[in-house]
Write an enzyme that holds these catalytic residues in place. Structure first.
Site, PDB file in Angstrom:
ATOM      1  N   ARG A   1      50.155  36.610  44.423  1.00 38.41           N
ATOM      2  CA  ARG A   1      49.560  37.246  45.612  1.00 38.41           C
ATOM      3  C   ARG A   1      48.964  36.144  46.466  1.00 38.41           C
ATOM      4  O   ARG A   1      48.175  35.333  45.978  1.00 38.41           O
ATOM      5  CB  ARG A   1      48.546  38.316  45.208  1.00 38.41           C
ATOM      6  CG  ARG A   1      47.206  37.820  44.769  1.00 38.41           C
ATOM      7  CD  ARG A   1      46.141  38.903  44.626  1.00 38.41           C
ATOM      8  NE  ARG A   1      45.342  38.700  43.414  1.00 38.41           N
ATOM      9  CZ  ARG A   1      44.380  37.806  43.290  1.00 38.41           C
ATOM     10  NH1 ARG A   1      44.070  37.000  44.294  1.00 38.41           N
ATOM     11  NH2 ARG A   1      43.717  37.701  42.156  1.00 38.41           N
TER      12      ARG A   1
ATOM     13  N   HIS B   1      42.106  39.054  45.746  1.00 37.25           N
ATOM     14  CA  HIS B   1      42.287  40.212  44.858  1.00 37.25           C
ATOM     15  C   HIS B   1      42.144  41.512  45.645  1.00 37.25           C
ATOM     16  O   HIS B   1      43.008  42.375  45.613  1.00 37.25           O
ATOM     17  CB  HIS B   1      41.276  40.138  43.715  1.00 37.25           C
ATOM     18  CG  HIS B   1      41.072  41.416  42.987  1.00 37.25           C
ATOM     19  ND1 HIS B   1      42.074  42.024  42.254  1.00 37.25           N
ATOM     20  CD2 HIS B   1      39.989  42.227  42.888  1.00 37.25           C
ATOM     21  CE1 HIS B   1      41.594  43.152  41.736  1.00 37.25           C
ATOM     22  NE2 HIS B   1      40.353  43.289  42.108  1.00 37.25           N
TER      23      HIS B   1
ATOM     24  N   TYR C   1      39.198  29.820  42.354  1.00 36.74           N
ATOM     25  CA  TYR C   1      39.978  29.772  41.120  1.00 36.74           C
ATOM     26  C   TYR C   1      41.414  29.298  41.296  1.00 36.74           C
ATOM     27  O   TYR C   1      42.147  29.197  40.318  1.00 36.74           O
ATOM     28  CB  TYR C   1      39.959  31.145  40.419  1.00 36.74           C
ATOM     29  CG  TYR C   1      40.368  32.331  41.275  1.00 36.74           C
ATOM     30  CD1 TYR C   1      41.706  32.689  41.422  1.00 36.74           C
ATOM     31  CD2 TYR C   1      39.409  33.100  41.950  1.00 36.74           C
ATOM     32  CE1 TYR C   1      42.076  33.773  42.185  1.00 36.74           C
ATOM     33  CE2 TYR C   1      39.770  34.189  42.729  1.00 36.74           C
ATOM     34  CZ  TYR C   1      41.105  34.525  42.849  1.00 36.74           C
ATOM     35  OH  TYR C   1      41.475  35.601  43.610  1.00 36.74           O
TER      36      TYR C   1
END
Lengths: 363, 325
Positions: free
Chosen positions: A261, A265, A275
């Site tokens: 993606r 999120h 991250y």
């Protein structure tokens, strides 16, 4: 961990299935699915449409005009290609990101927007459209899929139930329980894991010692396959075969789509730079599903910039109209909520609370 | 009329509904060939076939998920959780999923699922078998919670639960399974959910209770009668939703109330009953509402079970305390 030879032998069987490489070249001619030029173009149309929809949804969310939204860019091939392989009478049990699939299965766009705002009318699936509402609890849809597939089997319908989760979802107990039930009853079910590498921030390497998610099918005694999730032809072909297996009574299938993606999120404050590295982002953007499929179609003289521009404009118009329709829907009241808590007559407590909110909401 | 134990009445209700509606399915761990660990489904697989009555793999969450999925395709499930202490494994599938299906779909889908499960103390089961967890379920909107106290009610309530279009948790107290028999008609009948029943009429005090504590309360009422106290015993039968009308009607007549439950004291059904009395009938009361419950500890399986559980003497003592306030 030092893996035994026996284990390595099992893990090494799971190789990524691909048809189109990153440059849009066919690398696996034998596996090429039978699709007409029109169908190939329709798949591209839907991916372009979905990408524009994603961009608009992100901007509408930032303006406060959309509710909960989980971005989909990067995953278009996984989503569109797998839904494209379905029959309209198949059931889809989506996760919260899987809105494009249920849109193409029959949920009107304005209802998808209403759902995102938490409005109950967003969940009113039209008659004959076989979808469950997007699941928030990770993995709960997987055991439910076994139930839907059992219903289809009992009714003698030549249909399947397909469900979607992510790499994080494959760590849930429900993931294994659902596959195991489907295997034990030989149900027409297809379990999709869109492995987009991160469960919010936790990398897939930290989810499991398993080399692939596909190999988890072995424990349930069902067929599992790893697929290039950025390659819409591979996704389509693998899903079609899994569907066929289900319909023919040959059992359920687990498909792992390797994808990514690009966005956060969800739009609720996730910051992927905490991250992921930009190098990793760049690496995956080279695999982009639209870029490679566009090249493939251009080589076949099936695609042009003009055509794409028309789709972009169409998507923007549709979204504008759908937002307008969602905005024009009467605001949800607490009394509506009370009315849909039970199927039949409300108990005394809710009847009394209804009277209270009727007064409060008429002010 | 036949004489039946509660377990026989429960089997009879399921048999009736399997005959009545071909969409009814009965399943769970060991419910098929084995007929259930308490024999609640004894003979049903033989009579209706494996398509209708079947074993599931051992996974409570997936049993709940199966029921949810089968609802979407038009089936009516009677799923068994082998012991209600195992409900924690299935909590999401019940409270997070099927209880919300009607709401989540704006009224388009519904989950006609009956979750049958044995529970209750006094039979010396291992840990996580006997706990009274109805309070946890009762706080879940979209869910009904039924607890019968005798064979006759069990049959009529279970038939209603199976016919209900929303999920119903149907809790069967293990101590009541075979402890006594009742006259139970062989033909079908229903008892509406959400309706309490006056098990004994009285004028001095209302004992409001459910499940196995109905029997204990009736025993207490007999002792109290010898002391010249006339106790009314109200069996809630459905603990969610509560039959508020029946509770208030009785309290307004007797002006004294004692609420009895086998569960721990805090935040449960009894607390809810006390709150409803407080809201609606406080001026009818001549004394604070008494409560008889277990202690707010983990259920002490086997070793200290008998003292931990409330009994008829505790109930009689609390009634006297309330009347002598």
């Amino acid at each position: 961990m030092k893996k035994t030879k026996e284990l390595q032998k099992v893990e090494d069987q799971f190789e990524m299935f691909q048809i189109l490489d990153e440059k849009g070249k066919v690398v696996n001619k034998d596996a090429m699915p039978e699709l007409s030029d029109e169908e190939l173009k329709e798949m591209m149309t839907r991916m372009v449409y979905t990408r524009i929809w994603d961009q608009r949804a992100i901007s509408l969310n930032r303006q406060g005009r959309l509710g909960f939204y989980a971005p989909v860019a990067g995953q278009e091939a996984s989503m569109i290609g797998s839904q494209f392989a379905l029959d309209e009478k198949d059931w889809i049990l989506p996760g919260y990101r899987d809105i494009p699939q249920i849109y193409y299965h029959g949920l009107p766009l304005h209802q998808a927007f209403l759902w995102s705002r938490g409005h109950f009318k967003g969940g009113q699936v039209p008659e004959g459209v076989r979808i469950m509402l997007p699941q928030i609890i990770i993995g709960a849809q997987i055991t439910q899929t076994a139930g839907v597939a059992m219903g289809l089997q009992k009714d003698g319908e030549k249909q399947i139930a397909i469900t979607y989760t992510g790499d994080g979802g494959a760590s849930q107990g429900d993931f294994y329980e659902g596959m195991n039930f489907a295997g034990a009853y030989n149900l027409p079910a297809v379990f999709i894991v869109q492995n987009n590498r991160f469960a919010i921030s936790v990398p897939v390497e930290k989810q499991s010692a398993a080399k692939t998610i596909a190999q988890k099918a072995v424990a349930a005694g069902i067929h599992g396959e790893q697929v290039d999730g950025m390659d819409i032809l591979a996704v389509y072909a693998a899903t079609q075969k899994a569907r066929e297996r289900g319909v023919e009574g040959e059992g359920p299938t687990l498909l792992e789509f390797l994808t990514y993606r690009y966005g956060p999120h969800t739009m609720a404050g996730d910051d992927p730079t905490r991250y992921r590295t930009s190098e990793e982002d760049d690496e995956w953007e080279k695999k982009d599903p639209l870029v490679r499929f566009r090249k493939f179609l251009e080589d076949k003289k099936l695609w042009s910039e003009d055509e794409e521009e028309k789709i972009v404009e169409q998507a923007k118009e549709d979204i504008k109209a759908a937002i307008k329709e969602a905005d024009g829907t009467a605001k949800q009241k607490v009394t509506d909520l009370i009315d849909i808590t039970f199927s039949d007559e409300e108990p005394t407590n809710l009847q009394e609370q209804r009277e209270y909110y009727e007064k409060k909401e008429s002010k | 009329m036949a004489q039946m134990t509660m377990i026989q009445a429960i089997t009879d209700a399921m048999r009736n509904e399997l005959k009545n509606d071909e969409k009814v399915l009965v399943y769970g761990e060991d419910v098929g060939n084995n007929g259930g660990v308490f024999r609640a489904t004894d003979g049903l697989q033989k009579e209706f076939g494996e398509e209708r009555v079947f074993d599931t793999p051992l996974a409570e969450s997936a049993i709940g998920g199966l029921a949810h999925g089968l609802s979407l395709t038009g089936y009516r499930s009677v799923m068994e959780l082998q012991f209600f202490g195992f409900v924690f494994e299935a909590f999401d599938s019940i409270a997070g999923q099927m209880a919300r299906l009607h709401y989540r779909s704006g009224g388009v889908y519904n989950a006609p699922v009956t979750i049958r499960s044995p529970f209750g103390g006094g039979v010396k089961t291992p840990e996580m078998h006997a706990d009274s967890l109805e309070g946890l379920m009762a706080q879940t909107p979209g869910l009904k919670v039924v607890i019968p106290s005798n064979p006759y009610d069990a049959k009529g309530l279970l038939i209603s639960a199976i016919r209900d279009n929303d999920p119903v948790v149907f809790l069967e107290h293990m101590k009541l399974y075979r402890s006594f028999r009742d006259e139970v008609p062989e033909e079908e009948y229903t008892i509406p959910l959400g309706k309490a029943d006056v098990k004994r009429e009285g004028t001095d005090v209302s004992i409001i209770t459910y499940g196995a504590m109905v029997q204990a309360s009736l025993k207490a009422a007999e002792q109290l009668e010898k002391d010249g106290i006339s106790a009314e015993v109200i069996d809630l039968r459905t603990v969610s939703p509560l039959d508020i009308e029946a509770i208030i009607e009785s309290v307004e007549k007797t002006n004294h109330a004692v609420v009895v439950q086998e569960a721990q004291k805090q935040a449960g059904i009894a607390a809810n009953v006390v709150a409803e009395i407080n809201d609606r009938a406080i001026l009818s009361l001549e004394a604070p509402v008494g409560r008889v419950t277990a202690a707010d500890t983990i259920f002490p399986f086997a070793a200290a079970e008998d003292t931990w559980l409330p009994n008829d003497k505790d109930i009689a003592a609390k009634v006297k305390e309330t009347l002598n306030f």
